[in-house]
Write a protein that holds these residues in place. Structure first.
Motif, PDB file in Angstrom:
ATOM      1  N   HIS A 165       0.808  -1.210   0.000  1.00  0.00           N
ATOM      2  CA  HIS A 165       0.000   0.000   0.000  1.00  0.00           C
ATOM      3  C   HIS A 165       0.847   1.268   0.000  1.00  0.00           C
ATOM      4  CE1 HIS A 165      -3.441  -2.502   2.004  1.00  0.00           C
ATOM      5  NE2 HIS A 165      -3.270  -2.793   0.727  1.00  0.00           N
ATOM      6  N   ASN A 166       2.064   1.181  -0.475  1.00  0.00           N
ATOM      7  CA  ASN A 166       2.913   2.380  -0.520  1.00  0.00           C
ATOM      8  C   ASN A 166       2.367   3.372  -1.548  1.00  0.00           C
ATOM      9  OD1 ASN A 166       4.477   0.974   1.250  1.00  0.00           O
ATOM     10  ND2 ASN A 166       6.232   0.719  -0.102  1.00  0.00           N
ATOM     11  N   PRO A 167       2.296   4.641  -1.196  1.00  0.00           N
ATOM     12  CA  PRO A 167       1.756   5.630  -2.132  1.00  0.00           C
ATOM     13  C   PRO A 167       2.706   5.909  -3.292  1.00  0.00           C
ATOM     14  CG  PRO A 167       2.544   6.713  -0.155  1.00  0.00           C
ATOM     15  CD  PRO A 167       2.639   5.242   0.104  1.00  0.00           C
ATOM     16  N   VAL A 168       2.141   6.497  -4.325  1.00  0.00           N
ATOM     17  CA  VAL A 168       2.903   6.879  -5.513  1.00  0.00           C
ATOM     18  C   VAL A 168       3.854   8.021  -5.172  1.00  0.00           C
ATOM     19  CG1 VAL A 168       2.679   7.874  -7.821  1.00  0.00           C
ATOM     20  CG2 VAL A 168       1.066   6.118  -7.051  1.00  0.00           C
ATOM     21  N   THR A 169       5.042   7.997  -5.773  1.00  0.00           N
ATOM     22  CA  THR A 169       6.006   9.090  -5.631  1.00  0.00           C
ATOM     23  C   THR A 169       6.318   9.667  -7.010  1.00  0.00           C
ATOM     24  OG1 THR A 169       8.092   7.872  -5.931  1.00  0.00           O
ATOM     25  CG2 THR A 169       7.045   7.749  -3.754  1.00  0.00           C
ATOM     26  N   ASN A 170       7.220  10.633  -7.041  1.00  0.00           N
ATOM     27  CA  ASN A 170       7.640  11.233  -8.311  1.00  0.00           C
ATOM     28  C   ASN A 170       8.993  10.679  -8.766  1.00  0.00           C
ATOM     29  OD1 ASN A 170       6.793  13.011 -10.373  1.00  0.00           O
ATOM     30  ND2 ASN A 170       8.311  14.514  -9.722  1.00  0.00           N
ATOM     31  N   ARG A 171       9.364   9.512  -8.247  1.00  0.00           N
ATOM     32  CA  ARG A 171      10.638   8.893  -8.623  1.00  0.00           C
ATOM     33  C   ARG A 171      10.630   8.518 -10.103  1.00  0.00           C
ATOM     34  NH1 ARG A 171      12.710   3.792  -9.373  1.00  0.00           N
ATOM     35  NH2 ARG A 171      14.877   3.457  -8.714  1.00  0.00           N
ATOM     36  N   ALA A 172      11.740   8.776 -10.791  1.00  0.00           N
ATOM     37  CA  ALA A 172      11.874   8.415 -12.203  1.00  0.00           C
ATOM     38  C   ALA A 172      12.347   6.970 -12.338  1.00  0.00           C
ATOM     39  CB  ALA A 172      12.855   9.357 -12.893  1.00  0.00           C
ATOM     40  N   LEU A 173      11.776   6.258 -13.298  1.00  0.00           N
ATOM     41  CA  LEU A 173      12.123   4.853 -13.507  1.00  0.00           C
ATOM     42  C   LEU A 173      13.513   4.735 -14.125  1.00  0.00           C
ATOM     43  CD1 LEU A 173       8.778   3.404 -14.932  1.00  0.00           C
ATOM     44  CD2 LEU A 173       9.393   3.994 -12.583  1.00  0.00           C
ATOM     45  N   GLN A 174      14.229   3.692 -13.679  1.00  0.00           N
ATOM     46  CA  GLN A 174      15.563   3.395 -14.204  1.00  0.00           C
ATOM     47  C   GLN A 174      15.578   1.985 -14.776  1.00  0.00           C
ATOM     48  OE1 GLN A 174      18.476   4.053 -11.053  1.00  0.00           O
ATOM     49  NE2 GLN A 174      17.207   5.683 -10.171  1.00  0.00           N
ATOM     50  N   ARG A 175      16.474   1.754 -15.713  1.00  0.00           N
ATOM     51  CA  ARG A 175      16.589   0.424 -16.316  1.00  0.00           C
ATOM     52  C   ARG A 175      16.929  -0.598 -15.227  1.00  0.00           C
ATOM     53  NH1 ARG A 175      16.762  -1.737 -21.244  1.00  0.00           N
ATOM     54  NH2 ARG A 175      17.888  -3.701 -21.564  1.00  0.00           N
ATOM     55  N   GLY A 176      16.246  -1.727 -15.269  1.00  0.00           N
ATOM     56  CA  GLY A 176      16.452  -2.781 -14.285  1.00  0.00           C
ATOM     57  C   GLY A 176      15.591  -2.665 -13.045  1.00  0.00           C
ATOM     58  N   ASP A 177      14.806  -1.582 -12.929  1.00  0.00           N
ATOM     59  CA  ASP A 177      13.929  -1.396 -11.761  1.00  0.00           C
ATOM     60  C   ASP A 177      12.868  -2.487 -11.686  1.00  0.00           C
ATOM     61  OD1 ASP A 177      14.926   0.834 -10.495  1.00  0.00           O
ATOM     62  OD2 ASP A 177      13.537   2.248 -11.451  1.00  0.00           O
ATOM     63  N   ILE A 178      12.582  -2.931 -10.468  1.00  0.00           N
ATOM     64  CA  ILE A 178      11.380  -3.714 -10.215  1.00  0.00           C
ATOM     65  C   ILE A 178      10.217  -2.745 -10.057  1.00  0.00           C
ATOM     66  CG2 ILE A 178      11.816  -3.779  -7.711  1.00  0.00           C
ATOM     67  CD1 ILE A 178      10.430  -6.519  -7.669  1.00  0.00           C
ATOM     68  N   LEU A 179       9.053  -3.129 -10.580  1.00  0.00           N
ATOM     69  CA  LEU A 179       7.861  -2.286 -10.541  1.00  0.00           C
ATOM     70  C   LEU A 179       6.688  -3.075  -9.960  1.00  0.00           C
ATOM     71  CD1 LEU A 179       8.018  -0.909 -14.206  1.00  0.00           C
ATOM     72  CD2 LEU A 179       9.066   0.110 -12.167  1.00  0.00           C
ATOM     73  N   SER A 180       5.779  -2.368  -9.293  1.00  0.00           N
ATOM     74  CA  SER A 180       4.498  -2.939  -8.869  1.00  0.00           C
ATOM     75  C   SER A 180       3.376  -2.151  -9.516  1.00  0.00           C
ATOM     76  CB  SER A 180       4.349  -2.889  -7.346  1.00  0.00           C
ATOM     77  OG  SER A 180       4.941  -4.002  -6.743  1.00  0.00           O
ATOM     78  N   LEU A 181       2.580  -2.841 -10.322  1.00  0.00           N
ATOM     79  CA  LEU A 181       1.408  -2.278 -10.976  1.00  0.00           C
ATOM     80  C   LEU A 181       0.194  -2.632 -10.114  1.00  0.00           C
ATOM     81  CD1 LEU A 181       0.522  -2.957 -14.730  1.00  0.00           C
ATOM     82  CD2 LEU A 181      -1.127  -3.390 -12.917  1.00  0.00           C
ATOM     83  N   ASN A 182      -0.559  -1.622  -9.678  1.00  0.00           N
ATOM     84  CA  ASN A 182      -1.729  -1.850  -8.826  1.00  0.00           C
ATOM     85  C   ASN A 182      -2.889  -0.993  -9.321  1.00  0.00           C
ATOM     86  OD1 ASN A 182      -0.313  -3.299  -6.317  1.00  0.00           O
ATOM     87  ND2 ASN A 182       0.959  -1.567  -6.943  1.00  0.00           N
ATOM     88  N   CYS A 183      -3.874  -1.600  -9.964  1.00  0.00           N
ATOM     89  CA  CYS A 183      -5.026  -0.887 -10.512  1.00  0.00           C
ATOM     90  C   CYS A 183      -6.250  -1.158  -9.654  1.00  0.00           C
ATOM     91  CB  CYS A 183      -5.310  -1.349 -11.938  1.00  0.00           C
ATOM     92  SG  CYS A 183      -4.045  -0.877 -13.122  1.00  0.00           S
ATOM     93  N   PHE A 184      -6.950  -0.083  -9.265  1.00  0.00           N
ATOM     94  CA  PHE A 184      -8.104  -0.223  -8.386  1.00  0.00           C
ATOM     95  C   PHE A 184      -9.293   0.571  -8.926  1.00  0.00           C
ATOM     96  CE2 PHE A 184      -4.287  -0.293  -5.561  1.00  0.00           C
ATOM     97  CZ  PHE A 184      -4.296  -1.656  -5.306  1.00  0.00           C
TER      98      PHE A 184
END
Length: 404
Positions: free
Chosen positions: A234-253
């Motif tokens: 449940h971590n909120p969205v930030t303004n961090r820019a994505l980098q190559r190799g990043d792990i991502l969590s997609l959560n659609c509600f």
């Protein structure tokens, strides 16, 4: 001119035609179930105060903003009690009567409730929702002969979905898939979590409007997380820019008339390293195994124990942080929960046809360790006579979700 300052009034502005998310008969059936609960406990009236129960039995989903709201159900009536700031909307969006209380005098809300229930009656209420202050006011104004907590009984009713509810939930799962694809398309090096989340949210809201042109639109949201920010579900969205190799969590509600659905997936930007791939594939295997266990007759604790054993055999159980799934229906991140239908060690509810439940294992590896990040997959299943029908269709796994 002297202005009359009443304690309450009826403001039946507009009509109810096509305003509710379900047919009148659906609400009458729900109220019939509540009347059964009332008869079982010898109740004269029920005072519902939670957003989820008010919406479930009346159709009206309130926005409290510090004000009390209620749906009062007697043997003959269903009355929503709302604040003047909402004008005629509670009337249009509820199956029964509506009374507006004024704030000219403190506690007019409770005077209205008491006018519907009467004094000295046997009253059902939601003990898990009433604050100490409001419980005291209920006792002071209604002077109940006896009070009964009906929160567990109403939850039991909500856990078993009608065909109409299941149809709406399936639409919600489809909308979540639409959001997932929009998010995948927006992933690229340099994009921010916020930008990607907005793409998913906008796509879902447009899709809801397309499917339900007469609905009210509120509360659809996305949690899109990257890197360290994936460690919590449940971590909120930030303004961090994505980098190559990043792990991502997609959560659609998507939220449709108070009904919450979800899609959650693990992704990587551009490439996935070997350590991360091993954790990801283990979590996917647990996810698939867990979905195979969701069938009539299985208990929540039994399913949980089996997935625990599965992960322990692979030396991954220590990275699990919460339960493996939960019910869906009239609930949200800020109201409602059907805690009796969660995949946890302490829940012994047996799955039945008509229940709707997720499978969502998550493994979290601490920052600085090989494979660091949070891995989560999430599908929604409708329990049928034959087993579990998976209504989530967005793909999971590295074959589709290494993107950007």
């Amino acid at each position: 001119m002297t202005v009359t300052r009443p304690e309450h009034y009826r403001y039946h502005n507009g009509g109810k035609k096509d305003a509710l998310p379900f047919t009148d008969q659906e609400y009458h059936d729900r109220l019939a179930g509540l009347h059964d609960i009332m008869e079982l406990h010898g109740l004269d009236a029920v005072v519902l105060t939670s957003m989820h129960n008010v919406a479930y039995y009346s159709g009206f989903l309130y926005c409290s903003f510090g004000r009390p709201y209620a749906c009062v159900v007697t043997k003959t009536d269903c009355v929503t009690v709302s604040a003047g700031i909402d004008a005629g909307q509670p009337w249009r969006r509820s199956i029964g009567d509506n009374i507006t209380f004024t704030d000219w005098k403190r506690d007019n809300f409770w005077r209205v409730v008491a006018s519907v229930t009467g004094e000295g009656k046997v009253i059902g209420c939601e003990a898990d929702h009433l604050t100490m202050e409001r419980a005291e006011k209920l006792n002071a104004f209604l002077k109940p002969k006896r009070g009964v907590d009906i929160s567990a009984a109403t939850m039991e009713q909500r856990m078993r979905k009608s065909p109409a509810e299941i149809a709406l939930i399936k639409h919600g799962a489809n909308v979540a898939d639409v959001g997932g694809y929009a998010i995948r398309d927006a992933v690229r090096v340099g994009a921010t979590e916020l930008e990607v989340a907005m793409a998913g949210r906008d796509a879902m809201e447009r899709e809801i409007a397309k499917r339900f042109p007469d609905a009210e639109y509120r509360d659809t949201w996305v949690w899109f997380q990257s890197g360290l920010n994936t460690d919590g579900a449940h971590n909120p969205v930030t303004n961090r820019a994505l980098q190559r190799g990043d792990i991502l969590s997609l959560n659609c509600f998507p939220m449709i008339s108070g009904y919450y659905t979800a899609l959650e997936r693990t992704l990587f930007v551009g490439e996935v390293d070997d350590a991360s791939l091993r954790v990801w594939e283990t979590n996917i295997a647990a996810h698939e195994y867990g979905m195979s266990l969701l069938k009539p007759g299985a208990s929540c604790s039994e399913v949980t124990a089996k997935i625990n054993d599965f992960l322990e055999e692979r030396q991954m159980l220590q990275y699990r942080t919460f339960g493996y799934g939960h019910s869906f229906g009239v609930l949200s991140h800020y109201y409602g929960r059907e805690a009796g239908l969660e995949l946890r060690e302490d829940i012994d509810t047996v799955l039945e046809p008509g229940m709707v439940i997720s499978m969502e294992p998550m493994l979290t590896i601490a920052d600085g360790q090989p494979g660091a990040g949070g891995y989560r997959e999430h599908d929604i299943l409708v329990i049928t006579e034959e087993g579990g029908e998976d209504i989530t269709h967005y793909p999971y796994g590295p074959g589709f979700n290494v993107v950007g």
